[in-house]
Scaffold this motif. Sequence first.
Motif, PDB file in Angstrom:
ATOM      1  N   VAL A 177       0.860  -1.174   0.000  1.00 34.08           N
ATOM      2  CA  VAL A 177       0.000   0.000   0.000  1.00 34.08           C
ATOM      3  C   VAL A 177       0.904   1.233   0.000  1.00 34.08           C
ATOM      4  N   PRO A 178       0.709   2.184  -0.932  1.00 38.26           N
ATOM      5  CA  PRO A 178       1.525   3.403  -0.929  1.00 38.26           C
ATOM      6  C   PRO A 178       1.061   4.348   0.179  1.00 38.26           C
ATOM      7  N   ASN A 179       2.022   4.859   0.978  1.00 36.24           N
ATOM      8  CA  ASN A 179       1.656   5.783   2.048  1.00 36.24           C
ATOM      9  C   ASN A 179       1.712   7.230   1.538  1.00 36.24           C
ATOM     10  N   GLN A 180       1.672   8.205   2.457  1.00 36.41           N
ATOM     11  CA  GLN A 180       1.602   9.608   2.045  1.00 36.41           C
ATOM     12  C   GLN A 180       2.806  10.040   1.211  1.00 36.41           C
ATOM     13  N   ALA A 181       3.950   9.429   1.457  1.00 34.08           N
ATOM     14  CA  ALA A 181       5.161   9.779   0.719  1.00 34.08           C
ATOM     15  C   ALA A 181       5.278   8.997  -0.593  1.00 34.08           C
ATOM     16  N   GLY A 182       4.341   8.085  -0.844  1.00 31.67           N
ATOM     17  CA  GLY A 182       4.469   7.217  -2.007  1.00 31.67           C
ATOM     18  C   GLY A 182       5.446   6.089  -1.763  1.00 31.67           C
ATOM     19  N   VAL A 183       5.724   5.795  -0.487  1.00 36.63           N
ATOM     20  CA  VAL A 183       6.627   4.722  -0.099  1.00 36.63           C
ATOM     21  C   VAL A 183       5.825   3.448   0.109  1.00 36.63           C
ATOM     22  N   ASP A 203      -5.192   3.400  17.861  1.00 42.23           N
ATOM     23  CA  ASP A 203      -4.280   2.802  16.877  1.00 42.23           C
ATOM     24  C   ASP A 203      -4.892   1.541  16.274  1.00 42.23           C
ATOM     25  N   SER A 204      -6.149   1.667  15.847  1.00 40.37           N
ATOM     26  CA  SER A 204      -6.892   0.521  15.324  1.00 40.37           C
ATOM     27  C   SER A 204      -6.408   0.142  13.918  1.00 40.37           C
ATOM     28  N   ASP A 205      -6.864  -1.032  13.469  1.00 44.12           N
ATOM     29  CA  ASP A 205      -6.454  -1.557  12.164  1.00 44.12           C
ATOM     30  C   ASP A 205      -7.391  -1.105  11.047  1.00 44.12           C
ATOM     31  N   LEU A 206      -6.805  -1.029   9.842  1.00 49.52           N
ATOM     32  CA  LEU A 206      -7.564  -0.844   8.607  1.00 49.52           C
ATOM     33  C   LEU A 206      -7.593  -2.161   7.846  1.00 49.52           C
ATOM     34  N   LEU A 207      -8.558  -2.306   6.954  1.00 45.58           N
ATOM     35  CA  LEU A 207      -8.614  -3.462   6.064  1.00 45.58           C
ATOM     36  C   LEU A 207      -8.039  -3.051   4.707  1.00 45.58           C
ATOM     37  N   LEU A 208      -7.148  -3.870   4.183  1.00 46.11           N
ATOM     38  CA  LEU A 208      -6.504  -3.588   2.905  1.00 46.11           C
ATOM     39  C   LEU A 208      -6.884  -4.679   1.913  1.00 46.11           C
ATOM     40  N   GLN A 209      -7.573  -4.279   0.853  1.00 40.00           N
ATOM     41  CA  GLN A 209      -8.061  -5.237  -0.139  1.00 40.00           C
ATOM     42  C   GLN A 209      -7.218  -5.137  -1.405  1.00 40.00           C
ATOM     43  N   PRO A 210      -6.807  -6.282  -1.970  1.00 38.18           N
ATOM     44  CA  PRO A 210      -5.952  -6.253  -3.157  1.00 38.18           C
ATOM     45  C   PRO A 210      -6.706  -5.770  -4.395  1.00 38.18           C
ATOM     46  N   ASP A 211      -6.032  -4.972  -5.197  1.00 35.27           N
ATOM     47  CA  ASP A 211      -6.522  -4.602  -6.521  1.00 35.27           C
ATOM     48  C   ASP A 211      -5.765  -5.488  -7.505  1.00 35.27           C
ATOM     49  N   THR A 221      -3.382  -4.732 -10.547  1.00 36.34           N
ATOM     50  CA  THR A 221      -2.001  -4.265 -10.394  1.00 36.34           C
ATOM     51  C   THR A 221      -1.017  -5.413 -10.192  1.00 36.34           C
ATOM     52  N   LEU A 222      -1.479  -6.643 -10.211  1.00 35.46           N
ATOM     53  CA  LEU A 222      -0.630  -7.804  -9.936  1.00 35.46           C
ATOM     54  C   LEU A 222       0.485  -7.926 -10.972  1.00 35.46           C
ATOM     55  N   CYS A 223       1.722  -8.062 -10.510  1.00 31.64           N
ATOM     56  CA  CYS A 223       2.853  -8.266 -11.422  1.00 31.64           C
ATOM     57  C   CYS A 223       4.015  -8.874 -10.658  1.00 31.64           C
ATOM     58  N   VAL A 224       4.973  -9.405 -11.390  1.00 28.79           N
ATOM     59  CA  VAL A 224       6.116 -10.049 -10.744  1.00 28.79           C
ATOM     60  C   VAL A 224       7.034  -8.998 -10.132  1.00 28.79           C
ATOM     61  N   VAL A 225       7.886  -9.451  -9.227  1.00 30.15           N
ATOM     62  CA  VAL A 225       8.971  -8.629  -8.671  1.00 30.15           C
ATOM     63  C   VAL A 225      10.260  -9.192  -9.269  1.00 30.15           C
ATOM     64  N   PRO A 226      10.717  -8.647 -10.394  1.00 26.84           N
ATOM     65  CA  PRO A 226      11.783  -9.318 -11.151  1.00 26.84           C
ATOM     66  C   PRO A 226      13.138  -9.336 -10.455  1.00 26.84           C
ATOM     67  N   TRP A 227      13.355  -8.467  -9.465  1.00 24.99           N
ATOM     68  CA  TRP A 227      14.640  -8.450  -8.762  1.00 24.99           C
ATOM     69  C   TRP A 227      14.653  -9.335  -7.511  1.00 24.99           C
ATOM     70  N   GLN A 284       3.913  -8.815  -6.699  1.00 22.38           N
ATOM     71  CA  GLN A 284       3.475  -7.685  -5.880  1.00 22.38           C
ATOM     72  C   GLN A 284       2.074  -7.281  -6.326  1.00 22.38           C
ATOM     73  N   VAL A 285       1.287  -6.796  -5.388  1.00 16.59           N
ATOM     74  CA  VAL A 285      -0.054  -6.333  -5.714  1.00 16.59           C
ATOM     75  C   VAL A 285      -0.396  -5.160  -4.795  1.00 16.59           C
ATOM     76  N   LEU A 286      -0.906  -4.094  -5.397  1.00 20.46           N
ATOM     77  CA  LEU A 286      -1.299  -2.930  -4.614  1.00 20.46           C
ATOM     78  C   LEU A 286      -2.632  -3.175  -3.928  1.00 20.46           C
ATOM     79  N   HIS A 287      -2.787  -2.560  -2.755  1.00 19.06           N
ATOM     80  CA  HIS A 287      -4.000  -2.712  -1.960  1.00 19.06           C
ATOM     81  C   HIS A 287      -4.659  -1.355  -1.730  1.00 19.06           C
TER      82      HIS A 287
END
Length: 467
Positions: free
Chosen positions: A42-48, A92-100, A103-109, A116-119
């Motif tokens: 999941v990308p955070n505010q910094a795009g990390v 400090d409760s939890d969020l639910l992260l659902q896969p999109d 965006t599914l693709c390999v991690v070639p390195w 990897q898949v974005l949520h």
Amino acid sequence: MAKRTTTTSRKKETPRLRGAANIEEAKAFVAERGIEEIECVVPNQAGVARGKVMPVEKFFGNPVMSLPNAIFYQTIAGDYPEEELDRAVPTDSDLLLQPDFSTLCVVPWASDPTVQVLHDAYHRDGQPVENAPRNVLKRVLKLYEEKGWRPVVAPEIEFYLVKKNLDPDYPLEPPIGRSGRPEIGRQAYSIAAVNEFDDLFELIYDYSEAQGLAIDTLIHEEGAGQMEINLRHGDPLDLADQVFFFKRTIREAALQHDMYATFMAKPIARQPGSAMHIHMSLQDARTGRNVFSDRQGRPTPEFFAFIAGLQTHLPAAMPMLAPYVNSYRRMMKNSSAPINVQWGYDNRTTGLRVPPSDAAARRVENRIPSSDANPYLAMAASLACGWLGIENGLTPGEPVSGSAYDLAFDLPRGLLEAVSELEDSEALKDVLGVNFVRTYTAVKRAEFETFMEVISPWEREYLLLNV
């Protein structure tokens, strides 16, 4: 190895190696490749990239994962604006992260077969998390969808290759190429300068093709060791995802060649800064017609109102376009970067450029964002400003035909000034979300406080013995 043309463009079609329509297709994608692990990102505010790495069996046993709400309150230094976090998430409760799965693709390195898949982030009641950058962009895109329009974007991302640097007190330097010598001068559009790093760029292309990412062109930019990658135009969410993946890809490929790739806006003094230019147009969702051109090929009122919205609201959107203290070092007089929101036809000195094109490709290029910007937020902010212009029937100023560098600054000169303008913008709060703006500005203020704890070489040089 085939030599590249001036813009290093590849012509062969990229095979469909990214995305699945549903969980069953995702399982097939993974099984065909013998995948062992899945990076749930999941990308955070910094795009990390934040998230978890999971074995395939565990992931498909329950693809919805949870992470603390605090991931969207974290600063680039890993800290938190404690007062805002305590107010918004006292438990400090939890969020639910659902896969999109699109965006599914390999991690070639990766050393083991990995995908990897974005949520996307949701509250437990099913509502999207307003602070999640991907959701902020979706919120803006929905405004256009309600008008029957589809935004189209094409980002251009600049970055520097630099020698490895383990001590932040020492300035960054250009890397050593195959000639055994570093660049000492500016090499804009130089084929020889690109060929210095042929093996690295071949690896970037290989990694990109393995992920189903489509590079349009690669060029050498003005700075020593500065490069630019352009992506093909398309849907803003998809292109923001691609920029996110490309940043990871380029950094990893550079490390494989014993150097760093940096997307800092101004990594090297007296060298040009790095931008993320965003080309934008609108399509009629039903007909595919460019909303910025009428049937006679002339610019429409929506085209001019879109420009006016950018001129009016971009100064307040600057924390999303120039998100760090370093970002504002790029935008200085005589620095080849825009210092205002003037616009012009094929005028690269303006913050807003209308490139030469036929009527079907009429678009606006926002040249203000820096390459350190989170792509989701930079696109969301840019499109939000244009939407406000159309919604309110705004009229732009006159186009600039000469150098806009000779005109006055009308952008914030620093991060705190930009944050204050965003906090005061009721229009952007309404479009981007009040909670997002509150959280984001709290994060930016906390980052500024961290910066203020560091004493710079300039202060030691000029103040140590003189004051």
